[in-house]
Design a protein around this motif. Structure first.
Motif, mmCIF file in Angstrom:
data_model
loop_
_atom_site.group_PDB
_atom_site.id
_atom_site.type_symbol
_atom_site.label_atom_id
_atom_site.label_comp_id
_atom_site.label_asym_id
_atom_site.label_seq_id
_atom_site.Cartn_x
_atom_site.Cartn_y
_atom_site.Cartn_z
ATOM 1 N N PRO A 87 11.662 -7.532 6.713
ATOM 2 C CA PRO A 87 13.023 -7.338 7.208
ATOM 3 C C PRO A 87 14.062 -7.120 6.116
ATOM 4 C CG PRO A 87 12.513 -9.664 7.220
ATOM 5 C CD PRO A 87 11.273 -8.945 6.746
ATOM 6 N N SER A 88 13.621 -7.127 4.863
ATOM 7 C CA SER A 88 14.557 -6.870 3.768
ATOM 8 C C SER A 88 13.823 -6.157 2.642
ATOM 9 C CB SER A 88 15.188 -8.183 3.283
ATOM 10 O OG SER A 88 14.194 -9.086 2.868
ATOM 11 N N PRO A 89 14.565 -5.537 1.727
ATOM 12 C CA PRO A 89 13.930 -4.796 0.631
ATOM 13 C C PRO A 89 12.951 -5.662 -0.165
ATOM 14 C CG PRO A 89 16.281 -4.335 0.707
ATOM 15 C CD PRO A 89 16.026 -5.454 1.684
ATOM 16 N N GLY A 90 11.815 -5.064 -0.494
ATOM 17 C CA GLY A 90 10.804 -5.754 -1.288
ATOM 18 C C GLY A 90 9.758 -6.493 -0.472
ATOM 19 N N ILE A 91 9.981 -6.637 0.821
ATOM 20 C CA ILE A 91 9.028 -7.331 1.691
ATOM 21 C C ILE A 91 8.050 -6.310 2.265
ATOM 22 C CG2 ILE A 91 8.751 -8.707 3.799
ATOM 23 C CD1 ILE A 91 10.170 -10.239 1.577
ATOM 24 N N LEU A 92 6.772 -6.676 2.274
ATOM 25 C CA LEU A 92 5.748 -5.879 2.953
ATOM 26 C C LEU A 92 5.378 -6.635 4.226
ATOM 27 C CD1 LEU A 92 3.474 -4.934 -0.080
ATOM 28 C CD2 LEU A 92 5.032 -3.429 1.178
ATOM 29 N N PHE A 93 5.928 -6.220 5.345
ATOM 30 C CA PHE A 93 5.710 -6.902 6.618
ATOM 31 C C PHE A 93 4.346 -6.527 7.170
ATOM 32 C CE2 PHE A 93 6.103 -7.411 11.224
ATOM 33 C CZ PHE A 93 6.643 -8.685 11.306
ATOM 34 N N ARG A 94 3.531 -7.525 7.486
ATOM 35 C CA ARG A 94 2.197 -7.302 8.054
ATOM 36 C C ARG A 94 2.329 -7.370 9.572
ATOM 37 N NH1 ARG A 94 0.218 -5.216 3.386
ATOM 38 N NH2 ARG A 94 0.681 -6.659 1.701
ATOM 39 N N ASP A 95 2.284 -6.215 10.197
ATOM 40 C CA ASP A 95 2.560 -6.072 11.626
ATOM 41 C C ASP A 95 1.265 -6.104 12.427
ATOM 42 O OD1 ASP A 95 3.656 -5.481 14.093
ATOM 43 O OD2 ASP A 95 4.038 -3.376 13.620
ATOM 44 N N ILE A 96 1.125 -7.127 13.268
ATOM 45 C CA ILE A 96 -0.078 -7.274 14.087
ATOM 46 C C ILE A 96 -0.034 -6.439 15.364
ATOM 47 C CG2 ILE A 96 -0.645 -9.579 13.232
ATOM 48 C CD1 ILE A 96 0.548 -10.477 16.110
ATOM 49 N N THR A 97 1.088 -5.772 15.627
ATOM 50 C CA THR A 97 1.213 -4.986 16.856
ATOM 51 C C THR A 97 0.076 -3.985 16.995
ATOM 52 O OG1 THR A 97 3.612 -5.205 16.725
ATOM 53 C CG2 THR A 97 2.760 -3.521 18.209
ATOM 54 N N THR A 98 -0.287 -3.357 15.903
ATOM 55 C CA THR A 98 -1.362 -2.362 15.946
ATOM 56 C C THR A 98 -2.724 -3.014 16.194
ATOM 57 O OG1 THR A 98 -1.278 -2.460 13.528
ATOM 58 C CG2 THR A 98 -0.208 -0.580 14.583
ATOM 59 N N LEU A 99 -2.900 -4.241 15.747
ATOM 60 C CA LEU A 99 -4.144 -4.973 16.006
ATOM 61 C C LEU A 99 -4.230 -5.377 17.473
ATOM 62 C CD1 LEU A 99 -6.731 -6.550 15.268
ATOM 63 C CD2 LEU A 99 -5.249 -8.414 14.505
ATOM 64 N N ILE A 100 -3.167 -5.956 18.009
ATOM 65 C CA ILE A 100 -3.242 -6.432 19.396
ATOM 66 C C ILE A 100 -3.207 -5.284 20.402
ATOM 67 C CG2 ILE A 100 -2.375 -8.726 18.838
ATOM 68 C CD1 ILE A 100 0.338 -7.935 19.972
#
Length: 178
Positions: free
Chosen positions: A17-30
């Motif tokens: 949600p902010s610069p420098g963060i790599l968000f791991r999104d489970i939406t594609t898994l579920i």
């Protein structure tokens, strides 16, 4: 599907949600039926090996995985809620966040004294929420020794923190960064 196959189903969103963060999104898994089912199978296998008699999950994504694991195993699910969400008398615990405080609550009648409860959640980062959930479940009489996660972010040391509190921690996959 292997856990490596499952890992490939997790989307990485840079700068959220902010610069420098790599968000791991489970939406594609579920959203991937076979992947979600395999993920639940892997977690249920670990929960069974831990001797689970019930499964607890934290709001909100812990509900997705925890309830599915409980159903797969034929066990009850204990929702660990944000404050004010349960219509009955609850017990709760306040805990520190990086910037502030939060609270978790449960219905203590959902737990039998000494019941072996395994915590299931989507991701372990700093471990604060899972640690608070374990303490809260123990306050209600649960025997909590295991916490299972789909994803671990080891650089944030959450799993280490939980292990330091006497929990066995397992994750299906880990990712570098935060």
């Amino acid at each position: 599907m292997t856990t490596d196959d499952l890992k490939r189903l997790v989307r990485t969103v840079p700068d959220f949600p902010s610069p420098g963060i790599l968000f791991r999104d489970i939406t594609t898994l579920i959203a991937h039926g076979e992947g979600l089912s395999a993920c639940i199978d892997h977690l249920a296998h670990k929960a069974r090996a831990a001797g689970a008699q019930a499964v607890a999950g934290m709001e909100a994504r812990g509900f997705i995985f925890g309830a599915a694991v409980a159903a797969r195993m034929g066990l009850g699910f204990i929702p660990v809620r944000k404050p004010g969400k349960l219509p009955v008398k609850t017990i709760g615990i306040d805990y520190a966040l990086e910037y502030g405080r939060d609270r978790l609550e449960i219905d203590p009648t959902a737990i039998r004294e000494g019941q072996r409860v395994v915590i299931v959640d989507d991701l372990i980062a700093t471990g604060g929420t899972a640690l608070a959930a374990a303490e809260l479940l123990r306050m209600a009489g649960a025997h909590v020794t295991h916490a299972l996660f789909v994803i671990d972010l080891p650089e944030l040391h959450g799993a280490e923190r939980l292990r330091g509190a006497g929990l066995t921690v397992e994750a299906l996959m880990d990712f570098p960064g935060h």
